[in-house]
Design a protein around this motif. Structure first.
Motif, PDB file in Angstrom:
ATOM      1  N   ARG A 225       0.838  -1.206   0.000  1.00 58.50           N
ATOM      2  CA  ARG A 225       0.000   0.000   0.000  1.00 58.50           C
ATOM      3  C   ARG A 225       0.873   1.257   0.000  1.00 58.50           C
ATOM      4  NH1 ARG A 225      -3.027  -0.358   4.902  1.00 58.50           N
ATOM      5  NH2 ARG A 225      -4.423  -1.785   3.844  1.00 58.50           N
ATOM      6  N   MET A 226       1.913   1.248   0.833  1.00 58.77           N
ATOM      7  CA  MET A 226       2.797   2.404   0.903  1.00 58.77           C
ATOM      8  C   MET A 226       3.501   2.647  -0.426  1.00 58.77           C
ATOM      9  SD  MET A 226       6.268   2.879   3.157  1.00 58.77           S
ATOM     10  CE  MET A 226       7.162   1.877   1.948  1.00 58.77           C
ATOM     11  N   ASN A 227       4.045   1.581  -1.026  1.00 60.75           N
ATOM     12  CA  ASN A 227       4.745   1.737  -2.296  1.00 60.75           C
ATOM     13  C   ASN A 227       3.803   2.202  -3.394  1.00 60.75           C
ATOM     14  OD1 ASN A 227       7.361   1.069  -1.517  1.00 60.75           O
ATOM     15  ND2 ASN A 227       7.014  -1.118  -1.744  1.00 60.75           N
ATOM     16  N   ASP A 228       2.572   1.686  -3.382  1.00 60.93           N
ATOM     17  CA  ASP A 228       1.601   2.086  -4.387  1.00 60.93           C
ATOM     18  C   ASP A 228       1.261   3.570  -4.241  1.00 60.93           C
ATOM     19  OD1 ASP A 228      -0.215   1.419  -6.545  1.00 60.93           O
ATOM     20  OD2 ASP A 228      -1.831   1.755  -5.098  1.00 60.93           O
ATOM     21  N   THR A 229       1.066   4.014  -2.992  1.00 62.79           N
ATOM     22  CA  THR A 229       0.747   5.423  -2.745  1.00 62.79           C
ATOM     23  C   THR A 229       1.909   6.322  -3.157  1.00 62.79           C
ATOM     24  OG1 THR A 229      -0.696   4.842  -0.897  1.00 62.79           O
ATOM     25  CG2 THR A 229       0.120   7.103  -0.969  1.00 62.79           C
ATOM     26  N   LEU A 230       3.126   5.948  -2.768  1.00 61.25           N
ATOM     27  CA  LEU A 230       4.288   6.747  -3.130  1.00 61.25           C
ATOM     28  C   LEU A 230       4.483   6.789  -4.637  1.00 61.25           C
ATOM     29  CD1 LEU A 230       6.845   5.573  -0.395  1.00 61.25           C
ATOM     30  CD2 LEU A 230       5.745   7.806  -0.546  1.00 61.25           C
ATOM     31  N   ARG A 231       4.254   5.650  -5.288  1.00 61.51           N
ATOM     32  CA  ARG A 231       4.435   5.579  -6.737  1.00 61.51           C
ATOM     33  C   ARG A 231       3.431   6.476  -7.459  1.00 61.51           C
ATOM     34  NH1 ARG A 231       3.230   0.657  -7.240  1.00 61.51           N
ATOM     35  NH2 ARG A 231       5.206  -0.107  -6.431  1.00 61.51           N
ATOM     36  N   LYS A 232       2.166   6.404  -7.028  1.00 61.08           N
ATOM     37  CA  LYS A 232       1.141   7.242  -7.656  1.00 61.08           C
ATOM     38  C   LYS A 232       1.437   8.714  -7.441  1.00 61.08           C
ATOM     39  CE  LYS A 232      -2.701   3.950  -7.351  1.00 61.08           C
ATOM     40  NZ  LYS A 232      -3.991   3.624  -6.663  1.00 61.08           N
ATOM     41  N   ARG A 233       1.798   9.066  -6.202  1.00 65.45           N
ATOM     42  CA  ARG A 233       2.086  10.460  -5.892  1.00 65.45           C
ATOM     43  C   ARG A 233       3.277  10.950  -6.705  1.00 65.45           C
ATOM     44  NH1 ARG A 233       0.390  15.277  -5.093  1.00 65.45           N
ATOM     45  NH2 ARG A 233       1.623  16.531  -3.650  1.00 65.45           N
ATOM     46  N   LYS A 234       4.299  10.116  -6.823  1.00 66.83           N
ATOM     47  CA  LYS A 234       5.484  10.497  -7.586  1.00 66.83           C
ATOM     48  C   LYS A 234       5.140  10.667  -9.065  1.00 66.83           C
ATOM     49  CE  LYS A 234      10.261   9.050  -8.382  1.00 66.83           C
ATOM     50  NZ  LYS A 234      11.287   8.006  -8.099  1.00 66.83           N
ATOM     51  N   ASP A 235       4.355   9.733  -9.617  1.00 71.66           N
ATOM     52  CA  ASP A 235       3.950   9.827 -11.027  1.00 71.66           C
ATOM     53  C   ASP A 235       3.155  11.098 -11.280  1.00 71.66           C
ATOM     54  OD1 ASP A 235       5.205   7.454 -11.499  1.00 71.66           O
ATOM     55  OD2 ASP A 235       3.377   6.235 -11.502  1.00 71.66           O
ATOM     56  N   ASN A 236       2.261  11.439 -10.347  1.00 73.16           N
ATOM     57  CA  ASN A 236       1.455  12.649 -10.518  1.00 73.16           C
ATOM     58  C   ASN A 236       2.331  13.901 -10.501  1.00 73.16           C
ATOM     59  OD1 ASN A 236      -0.949  11.257 -10.692  1.00 73.16           O
ATOM     60  ND2 ASN A 236      -1.396  11.403  -8.508  1.00 73.16           N
ATOM     61  N   ILE A 237       3.314  13.911  -9.600  1.00 73.54           N
ATOM     62  CA  ILE A 237       4.204  15.081  -9.528  1.00 73.54           C
ATOM     63  C   ILE A 237       5.035  15.185 -10.805  1.00 73.54           C
ATOM     64  CG2 ILE A 237       6.184  16.078  -8.316  1.00 73.54           C
ATOM     65  CD1 ILE A 237       5.058  14.933  -5.725  1.00 73.54           C
ATOM     66  N   VAL A 238       5.539  14.051 -11.310  1.00 73.97           N
ATOM     67  CA  VAL A 238       6.324  14.061 -12.550  1.00 73.97           C
ATOM     68  C   VAL A 238       5.481  14.595 -13.702  1.00 73.97           C
ATOM     69  CG1 VAL A 238       7.431  12.597 -14.279  1.00 73.97           C
ATOM     70  CG2 VAL A 238       7.913  12.242 -11.852  1.00 73.97           C
ATOM     71  N   GLN A 276       9.354  18.418  -3.651  1.00 73.38           N
ATOM     72  CA  GLN A 276       8.389  17.425  -3.167  1.00 73.38           C
ATOM     73  C   GLN A 276       8.741  16.031  -3.673  1.00 73.38           C
ATOM     74  OE1 GLN A 276       4.211  18.288  -3.774  1.00 73.38           O
ATOM     75  NE2 GLN A 276       4.552  20.487  -3.474  1.00 73.38           N
ATOM     76  N   LEU A 277       9.240  15.971  -4.907  1.00 78.28           N
ATOM     77  CA  LEU A 277       9.536  14.678  -5.531  1.00 78.28           C
ATOM     78  C   LEU A 277      10.543  13.880  -4.709  1.00 78.28           C
ATOM     79  CD1 LEU A 277       8.647  13.224  -8.119  1.00 78.28           C
ATOM     80  CD2 LEU A 277      10.686  14.147  -9.232  1.00 78.28           C
ATOM     81  N   LYS A 278      11.510  14.570  -4.101  1.00 80.12           N
ATOM     82  CA  LYS A 278      12.524  13.894  -3.292  1.00 80.12           C
ATOM     83  C   LYS A 278      11.907  13.227  -2.068  1.00 80.12           C
ATOM     84  CE  LYS A 278      16.021  17.284  -4.681  1.00 80.12           C
ATOM     85  NZ  LYS A 278      16.888  18.398  -4.217  1.00 80.12           N
ATOM     86  N   GLU A 279      10.782  13.801  -1.590  1.00 77.90           N
ATOM     87  CA  GLU A 279      10.146  13.258  -0.391  1.00 77.90           C
ATOM     88  C   GLU A 279       9.381  11.970  -0.668  1.00 77.90           C
ATOM     89  OE1 GLU A 279       7.661  16.305   1.100  1.00 77.90           O
ATOM     90  OE2 GLU A 279       9.259  17.808   1.274  1.00 77.90           O
ATOM     91  N   TYR A 280       9.157  11.672  -1.952  1.00 77.94           N
ATOM     92  CA  TYR A 280       8.327  10.515  -2.289  1.00 77.94           C
ATOM     93  C   TYR A 280       9.134   9.388  -2.923  1.00 77.94           C
ATOM     94  CZ  TYR A 280       4.258  13.330  -1.205  1.00 77.94           C
ATOM     95  OH  TYR A 280       3.318  14.090  -0.543  1.00 77.94           O
ATOM     96  N   GLU A 281      10.433   9.344  -2.600  1.00 79.65           N
ATOM     97  CA  GLU A 281      11.258   8.228  -3.066  1.00 79.65           C
ATOM     98  C   GLU A 281      10.884   6.979  -2.278  1.00 79.65           C
ATOM     99  OE1 GLU A 281      13.293   7.939  -5.537  1.00 79.65           O
ATOM    100  OE2 GLU A 281      13.131  10.033  -6.168  1.00 79.65           O
ATOM    101  N   GLY A 282      10.448   5.967  -2.968  1.00 85.47           N
ATOM    102  CA  GLY A 282      10.024   4.736  -2.294  1.00 85.47           C
ATOM    103  C   GLY A 282      11.097   3.669  -2.310  1.00 85.47           C
ATOM    104  N   MET A 283      10.672   2.435  -2.066  1.00 84.21           N
ATOM    105  CA  MET A 283      11.604   1.313  -2.045  1.00 84.21           C
ATOM    106  C   MET A 283      12.014   0.921  -3.456  1.00 84.21           C
ATOM    107  SD  MET A 283       9.941  -1.216   0.769  1.00 84.21           S
ATOM    108  CE  MET A 283      10.056  -0.882   2.524  1.00 84.21           C
ATOM    109  N   GLU A 284      13.179   0.316  -3.554  1.00 81.15           N
ATOM    110  CA  GLU A 284      13.608  -0.254  -4.826  1.00 81.15           C
ATOM    111  C   GLU A 284      12.898  -1.584  -5.018  1.00 81.15           C
ATOM    112  OE1 GLU A 284      17.802  -0.554  -4.527  1.00 81.15           O
ATOM    113  OE2 GLU A 284      18.151   1.606  -4.743  1.00 81.15           O
ATOM    114  N   GLU A 285      12.242  -1.742  -6.139  1.00 85.93           N
ATOM    115  CA  GLU A 285      11.505  -2.963  -6.415  1.00 85.93           C
ATOM    116  C   GLU A 285      12.288  -3.825  -7.391  1.00 85.93           C
ATOM    117  OE1 GLU A 285       8.793  -3.864  -4.927  1.00 85.93           O
ATOM    118  OE2 GLU A 285       8.503  -2.007  -3.820  1.00 85.93           O
ATOM    119  N   THR A 286      12.078  -5.147  -7.296  1.00 91.47           N
ATOM    120  CA  THR A 286      12.811  -6.073  -8.167  1.00 91.47           C
ATOM    121  C   THR A 286      11.873  -6.795  -9.139  1.00 91.47           C
ATOM    122  OG1 THR A 286      12.590  -7.822  -6.486  1.00 91.47           O
ATOM    123  CG2 THR A 286      14.582  -6.477  -6.438  1.00 91.47           C
ATOM    124  N   SER A 287      10.702  -6.215  -9.362  1.00 89.92           N
ATOM    125  CA  SER A 287       9.757  -6.855 -10.277  1.00 89.92           C
ATOM    126  C   SER A 287      10.170  -6.585 -11.719  1.00 89.92           C
ATOM    127  CB  SER A 287       8.340  -6.318 -10.030  1.00 89.92           C
ATOM    128  OG  SER A 287       8.311  -4.930 -10.227  1.00 89.92           O
TER     129      SER A 287
END
Length: 617
Positions: A225-238, A276-287
């Protein structure tokens, strides 16, 4: 608080394993420290005990804190017997016993504790009188673990404690840690132990330590959930940065005074968004997109069988008149106590050790792939991609890369040289090569050695999809329960066949050697009923609040989307746009507040579940 880390940074040379991290450990915490191989888990333990010095920051310990660390015990006198080595920890107590006129039960209990721990970790009574110098390296590691568990500490640090243990000892260890009354920080790739023991999860990822105040199953949900939220927020900011930069370029082309004012205003907006973008750096994923496994040729019904198999080393007989048959499609896990001959048995089946009694008969179509605990590559200057390409030269590059992804080699990892790989990565490459050669019967000796939990999950996926037969030695409970339907128990004179995996686990749990926590006398039923009722009501209230928070969070996400549509609509109206940006900022703050509330409620939810479980014991 018994320990806290403040702005902790550590690494080797110019590299950093983690940077500017902070966390706190409190009494009663049972923390599982997770992370990929090489992420810095062992380094963090060594920082806590003072073996390593941080690059920046510090670890603050409570005054008088006693720490037990798995590697701290060394063999001081190799001529001592195993019993005397353990008994030496209680020398002051023994002196008190000699001088005391009144001997209490507690004074005598240390001998009972020594017996319990030695048996639990797989040392039989004849071993107790052996000199410690006669034990192997793996056995001496277990001796150190025994000595660690004999004393009481405020904080116990464990680094892969299941290494060198057989399955029965792993289950004993799991029960011991569940009943451990002190504070615990452990590194373990054994998912079953993490699920059973941990009430908090620390994960080292992307040079940060992420703290989850919950048990393992809810950690997985929170993490996603956290990674999904951070990813969406980061994508929106980009996307918003891209939109603003397009407007800036448009205003620049207009080349008018008013346009320049609007352009500079947009540049300030972009600067804020980049911060703001720096604040939403999430985990590194291996998918990554992964390829299918090659399908081996079909064997005859009998894959391999043995009659009267015997093996001795000098005067020690390891295997005695063993008969067995493996049929097509069987996926078998081979278990047994340490030293019983499991690895020797695998070598005989694989044809590596021809010097044995009895007869091995392979099916005419049987092709064997054998993974040993000792990995050997001809040329370690080659990279992962080249090693795989050599086996399947006709495959396209993207097919090889997708296949490598099945074993955790994502992106540029396929171009790592073998010499640069960790022990776990070398093991995964060796297995990838074996399966690529399409054997229809694979023999694996401890394939989870050096693997982290995520890598074991990938291994489980590979073994489940593999269409041939297999015989595997492993002590990983989760892998056994999720992969195999057949258990073979190797004893000195035979192979026995438990009815199922669960039957075998149950028989081990019921063994007298298995440590079990002694419960307090049973409370009156009325009191227990009232306590259960109170906890259930609290649980129901928490779950209602969790649903309300999740609903509010979805509503705020919808509001954010509406604001973004309005931003596109009023792109040229600075005042209106500034108002919308402020509103979006407030909504982002409200969403962050909801996440914190959600985390606190989930911690309370887990605490309530633990209390209910405690009542039902």
């Amino acid at each position: 608080m018994i320990l806290k880390a403040e702005t902790l940074t550590f690494g080797f040379g110019d590299g950093r394993l983690f940077e500017n991290v902070a966390f706190q450990i409190d009494e009663g915490d049972r923390i599982a420290l997770l992370g990929a191989n090489g992420s810095g888990k062992t380094s963090l333990l060594k920082l806590i005990v003072g073996e390593y010095t941080p690059v920046e920051g510090r670890v603050v310990l409570r005054n008088g804190l006693s720490i037990g660390y798995q590697t701290q015990f060394r063999i001081t006198d190799p001529r001592r017997t195993l019993w005397k080595e353990c008994e030496s920890l209680f020398s002051s107590l023994k002196e008190t016993l000699r001088e005391s006129t009144e001997i209490t039960h507690d004074m005598l209990s240390f001998e009972k504790r020594i017996r319990s721990v030695l048996k639990g970790l797989g040392f039989e009574e004849p071993d107790w009188e052996r000199e410690v110098s006669t034990f192997s390296g793996g056995e001496q590691t277990r001796i150190s673990l025994c000595k660690l568990f004999l004393l009481d500490y405020d904080l116990l640090l464990l680094d892969e404690p299941t290494n060198h243990l057989d399955l029965a000892s792993v289950i004993w260890l799991q029960n011991f840690l569940k009943s451990y009354q002190g504070t615990l920080l452990m590194v373990s790739h054994d998912r079953a132990i993490v699920e059973a023991v941990a009430n908090r999860i620390f994960e080292i990822n992307a040079r940060k330590i992420w703290v989850f105040n919950t048990a393992y199953d809810r950690y997985l949900l929170q993490r996603d959930r956290m990674n999904d939220t951070l990813r969406k927020r980061k994508d929106n900011i980009v996307k918003e940065i891209e939109r603003q930069e397009a407007l800036i370029e448009q205003f620049r082309r207009w080349n008018r005074e008013k346009a320049f004012k609007l352009m500079h205003a947009r540049e300030k907006v972009v600067d804020r968004l980049k911060d703001q973008l720096k604040e939403y750096e999430g985990m590194e994923e291996t998918s990554a997109e992964i390829g299918r496994l090659p399908v081996p040729d079909r064997t005859e019904w009998i894959v391999i069988q043995g009659k009267g198999i015997e093996k001795s080393f000098e005067e020690k007989r390891v295997l005695h008149h063993i008969d067995f048959t493996i049929n097509r499609g069987q996926k078998i896990v081979l278990v047994g106590k340490n030293g019983i001959g499991k690895t020797t048995f695998l070598k005989i089946l694989a044809g590596v050790d021809p010097h044995h009694g009895g007869v091995i008969e392979k099916g005419a179509k049987t092709r064997i792939g054998y993974l040993t605990q000792t990995l050997d590559f001809r040329d370690e200057s080659r990279d992962v991609f080249s090693e795989l390409r050599e086996i399947v030269p006709a495959w396209k590059d993207y097919e090889i890369r997708k296949y490598a992804g099945r074993f955790g080699f994502i992106g540029e990892d396929v171009f790592k040289t073998i010499s640069a790989l960790s022990g776990g990565e070398k093991l995964k490459l060796a297995l990838a090569k074996i399966i690529l050669e399409k054997p229809n019967f694979i023999i694996l000796d401890e394939p989870t050695n050096h693997l982290d939990i995520d890598s074991i999950a990938k291994l489980q996926s590979v073994l489940s999809e593999y269409e041939g037969s297999m015989l595997v030695v492993t002590h990983d409970q989760w892998l056994i329960q999720n992969t195999f339907e057949t258990v073979w128990l190797l004893t000195e004179n035979a192979i026995t066949y438990p009815r199922s995996v669960e039957d075998y686990f149950e028989s081990v749990r019921e063994s007298p050697a298995t440590f079990r926590k002694k419960t307090e006398p049973e409370k009156r039923k009325v009191e227990e009923y009232q306590a259960q009722k109170t906890l259930k009501n609290r649980l129901r209230s928490i779950e209602t609040q969790l649903k309300e928070i999740e609903r509010d969070y979805r509503d705020l996400e919808c509001e954010t989307l509406a604001i973004r549509r309005d931003m596109n609509l009023y792109a040229h109206e600075y005042q209106k746009l500034e108002t919308l940006l402020q509103k979006e900022k407030q909504i982002a703050s409200d969403m962050e507040s909801l996440i914190h509330k959600l985390d606190a409620l989930e911690t309370e939810h887990q605490k309530t579940l633990n209390e209910m479980e405690g009542l039902s014991c």
